[in-house]
Enzyme design. Structure first.
Site, PDB file in Angstrom:
ATOM      1  N   LYS A 199       0.827  -1.212   0.000  1.00 50.25           N
ATOM      2  CA  LYS A 199       0.000   0.000   0.000  1.00 50.25           C
ATOM      3  C   LYS A 199       0.855   1.252   0.000  1.00 50.25           C
ATOM      4  CE  LYS A 199      -4.156  -2.237   1.585  1.00 50.25           C
ATOM      5  NZ  LYS A 199      -5.181  -2.429   2.650  1.00 50.25           N
ATOM      6  N   ARG A 252      -2.546 -10.255   5.385  1.00 49.09           N
ATOM      7  CA  ARG A 252      -3.059 -10.463   4.024  1.00 49.09           C
ATOM      8  C   ARG A 252      -2.064  -9.831   3.062  1.00 49.09           C
ATOM      9  NH1 ARG A 252      -6.287  -7.664   0.337  1.00 49.09           N
ATOM     10  NH2 ARG A 252      -7.719  -8.987  -0.874  1.00 49.09           N
TER      11      ARG A 252
END
Length: 251
Positions: free
Chosen positions: A207, A238
């Protein structure tokens, strides 16, 4: 700490859009993730990157159900990444054992009742709105206390609908309606989430807050964050790059 491998069966996901869009390619990638040590394969058919367009439940189901079915038949634990109750139902019928809902039950009013009926594990993420608007909602006084309050409100609704508390996993929603400072503050104060008594999933992989111009530039920093989570009571991470993160946890 479990490793959930991200399997995006989409043309437009931020980190790997299109590379697993073909059903057979997606199945092969899921099998590879399992071989690399993924405990769970998380199959999704709708991108939730900032600005992403919605897809219909029917399109989502056409993308994911064949993949879920094939991987479940191989004996792998599969989760379905969806905000749609009917997609969740069909995926569980196809063999998924976990529903991973990034909207935390807010996007589909039928989700909690469906989860209660299916009696499967449900990952409830903090969420303030769909991809087109979520960045505008990244406004907090104290991000941790507000995220916890909003998550617990959804937990209350889920329990009221008949979802067993023992089936709930919470996710603070790194990158969803949060800027970089918010994300780092959540990671610093994870003990406040684990103290709630629910398993906690962290989805930090590749991210923007990790730096790097492109998602592929953020793999090393993803692994470093994963390393920092070891021993902090986190249920799972994740991630896109399964092998490197599994090795980081085991080292």
């Amino acid at each position: 700490m479990l490793v959930m491998g991200i399997l995006n069966v989409t043309p437009d996901s931020f980190a790997d859009g299109g590379i697993n869009f073909d059903v057979n390619t997606a199945i092969a990638r899921g099998r590879q993730m399992a071989a690399e040590g993924a405990n769970i394969i998380d199959v999704g058919g709708e991108s939730t990157r900032p600005g992403a367009d919605r897809v219909t439940p029917e399109e989502e189901q056409a993308r994911v159900i064949p993949v879920v079915k094939a991987l479940a038949e191989d004996g792998f634990q599969v989760s379905i990444d969806t905000m749609h109750a009917e997609t969740a139902r069909l995926a569980v019928q196809a063999g998924a054992t976990i529903i991973n809902d990034v909207s935390g039950g807010a996007a589909d009013p039928q989700m909690f009742a469906t989860v209660a009926e299916l009696k499967c594990t449900y990952i409830l993420m903090h969420w303030r709105g769909h991809s087109k608007v979520m960045n505008s909602k990244a406004v907090y006084g104290d991000v941790v206390s507000e995220v916890i309050s909003e998550v617990l409100a959804q937990v209350g609704k889920a329990v009221l609908a008949g979802v067993g508390r023992e089936r709930l996993v919470i996710d603070p929603g790194i990158g969803f309606a949060k800027d970089a400072d918010h994300n780092w503050e959540i990671l610093r104060r994870l003990d406040e989430f684990t103290e709630l008594g629910f398993p906690v999933l962290i989805g930090h992989s590749r991210k923007r807050f990790l730096g790097g111009a492109e998602p592929s530039d953020r793999e090393a920093s993803t692994v470093e964050v994963t390393k920092s989570l070891v021993g902090r009571g986190i249920w799972g991470v994740r991630v896109h790059g399964v092998k490197a993160n599994v090795e980081a946890i085991r080292s």
